[in-house]
Design a protein around this motif. Sequence first.
Motif, short mmCIF file in Angstrom:
data_model
loop_
_atom_site.label_atom_id
_atom_site.label_comp_id
_atom_site.label_asym_id
_atom_site.label_seq_id
_atom_site.Cartn_x
_atom_site.Cartn_y
_atom_site.Cartn_z
N THR A 227 -66.23 28.34 -76.35
CA THR A 227 -67.32 29.31 -76.35
C THR A 227 -68.00 29.36 -77.72
OG1 THR A 227 -65.65 31.03 -76.74
CG2 THR A 227 -66.46 30.78 -74.48
N LEU A 228 -67.24 29.08 -78.78
CA LEU A 228 -67.84 28.97 -80.11
C LEU A 228 -68.78 27.78 -80.17
CD1 LEU A 228 -68.16 29.68 -83.09
CD2 LEU A 228 -66.01 28.47 -83.54
N LEU A 229 -68.36 26.65 -79.58
CA LEU A 229 -69.25 25.48 -79.55
C LEU A 229 -70.50 25.79 -78.73
CD1 LEU A 229 -69.82 22.56 -80.26
CD2 LEU A 229 -68.47 21.86 -78.27
N GLN A 230 -70.34 26.54 -77.64
CA GLN A 230 -71.52 26.98 -76.89
C GLN A 230 -72.50 27.71 -77.79
OE1 GLN A 230 -68.97 28.65 -73.33
NE2 GLN A 230 -71.11 29.06 -72.95
N HIS B 1 -70.34 30.21 -68.05
CA HIS B 1 -71.60 29.46 -68.18
C HIS B 1 -71.43 28.23 -69.07
CE1 HIS B 1 -74.43 32.33 -66.25
NE2 HIS B 1 -73.51 33.22 -66.61
N GLY B 2 -70.22 27.99 -69.56
CA GLY B 2 -70.02 26.95 -70.56
C GLY B 2 -69.49 25.64 -70.04
N TRP B 3 -69.55 25.43 -68.72
CA TRP B 3 -68.95 24.22 -68.14
C TRP B 3 -69.63 22.94 -68.62
CZ3 TRP B 3 -73.11 22.62 -65.28
CH2 TRP B 3 -73.96 23.61 -64.78
N GLY B 4 -70.93 23.00 -68.93
CA GLY B 4 -71.61 21.80 -69.43
C GLY B 4 -71.07 21.38 -70.78
N VAL B 5 -70.83 22.34 -71.65
CA VAL B 5 -70.27 22.06 -72.97
C VAL B 5 -68.85 21.50 -72.82
CG1 VAL B 5 -69.45 23.12 -75.11
CG2 VAL B 5 -71.70 23.73 -74.19
N VAL B 6 -68.07 22.11 -71.92
CA VAL B 6 -66.70 21.61 -71.69
C VAL B 6 -66.74 20.14 -71.27
CG1 VAL B 6 -64.67 21.81 -70.21
CG2 VAL B 6 -65.76 23.87 -71.10
N LYS B 7 -67.64 19.80 -70.37
CA LYS B 7 -67.72 18.42 -69.89
C LYS B 7 -68.22 17.47 -70.97
CE LYS B 7 -66.38 17.92 -65.58
NZ LYS B 7 -65.36 16.91 -65.19
N ASP B 8 -69.04 17.96 -71.90
CA ASP B 8 -69.44 17.13 -73.03
C ASP B 8 -68.23 16.75 -73.89
OD1 ASP B 8 -72.11 17.16 -72.34
OD2 ASP B 8 -72.65 18.77 -73.73
N VAL B 9 -67.34 17.72 -74.07
CA VAL B 9 -66.17 17.50 -74.93
C VAL B 9 -65.08 16.73 -74.19
CG1 VAL B 9 -64.42 18.62 -76.36
CG2 VAL B 9 -66.71 19.61 -76.22
N PHE B 10 -64.84 17.12 -72.94
CA PHE B 10 -63.79 16.50 -72.13
C PHE B 10 -64.36 16.13 -70.76
CE2 PHE B 10 -61.28 19.08 -75.13
CZ PHE B 10 -60.43 18.09 -75.62
N PRO B 11 -64.88 14.93 -70.62
CA PRO B 11 -65.49 14.52 -69.35
C PRO B 11 -64.55 14.58 -68.16
CG PRO B 11 -66.11 13.02 -71.12
CD PRO B 11 -65.04 13.90 -71.67
N ASP B 12 -63.24 14.50 -68.39
CA ASP B 12 -62.28 14.53 -67.28
C ASP B 12 -61.79 15.94 -66.96
OD1 ASP B 12 -62.37 11.77 -66.97
OD2 ASP B 12 -60.78 11.43 -68.44
N ALA B 13 -62.36 16.95 -67.61
CA ALA B 13 -61.90 18.32 -67.40
C ALA B 13 -62.12 18.77 -65.96
CB ALA B 13 -62.63 19.27 -68.35
N VAL B 14 -61.21 19.64 -65.50
CA VAL B 14 -61.38 20.30 -64.21
C VAL B 14 -61.37 21.81 -64.45
CG1 VAL B 14 -60.39 18.42 -62.86
CG2 VAL B 14 -58.90 20.27 -63.69
N PHE B 15 -61.97 22.54 -63.51
CA PHE B 15 -62.12 23.98 -63.66
C PHE B 15 -61.41 24.71 -62.53
CE2 PHE B 15 -65.84 21.89 -65.45
CZ PHE B 15 -65.91 22.46 -66.71
N ILE B 16 -60.70 25.76 -62.91
CA ILE B 16 -60.15 26.70 -61.93
C ILE B 16 -60.89 28.02 -62.15
CG2 ILE B 16 -58.11 27.86 -61.06
CD1 ILE B 16 -58.04 24.81 -60.79
#
Length: 257
Positions: free
Chosen positions: A38-41, A102-117
């Motif tokens: 969220t800080l990176l966001q 709302h930060g899923w795009g940033v998460v995917k930038d950092v970790f393209p293989d990330a999954v969300f629960i």
Amino acid sequence: MKAPIFIIGYPRSGTSFVGKLIATFTRLPSHGEAHTLTLLQEIHHQVNLYRRRTDFTGKELVKLLDLDELKDVNTRFFREFYLRTYGSDQFIDKTPGAVACHGWGVVKDVFPDAVFIACVRSPVEVYESASLKFGGRDGDRPATDPVEVATGWVSAMRGIEQLLASPYASDTHVVSQLQLRSDPAATVTQLFDFLGLPDSVVAEGIALCSQSREDVLTASIERPSYKTLRQARLPDAQAQQFREICAPVCADWGIEL
């Protein structure tokens, strides 16, 4: 098994219990609440605002900065931070709150293989749970503001909706707290199947749900529906305002108010 795992949802929506459930059977490391990406966001948001500033003449030194490169540097920094912290990209990150939803795009930038629960719960029960934990029910602490809860819950749910409408929908699994308490067998089975956990641990996961003393599963465990505003102890004016804020999202999700 899928990883890294990012657990999102509005506070008091069951993220802690779901995180405990997943950590128990994946044995992946976590750090309680993260609030890191969220800080990176926020950094990316500020870079974007700077890019759109209209009070520059175009001759300032800052105009020589490659802002896209700056964002890339920040993204790499955060990825390396996680890798140093956990030793790999196999971990659980739990960050409740509307911003993280709302930060899923940033998460995917950092970790393209990330999954969300994504954890979801009725706004009425979220409010009552927040009141029990943070104040407003016993009289000796400041009251939890129902309008603030309603507004934050709506923002979080809209973020989850956008995630489910994005290209990352297949990397996302929603855990409904109502389904978790009313049909833990199906809910745990679906969650573990999504994560790629073996069938052999499903029964233990279901048993953990049954033994849980988390408030999300206790007082209302026998009730097959969420609490409604009629059952909440809110003044009429506040209840009406709460309803007006939450009603559109509740309708979209089939949640009775």
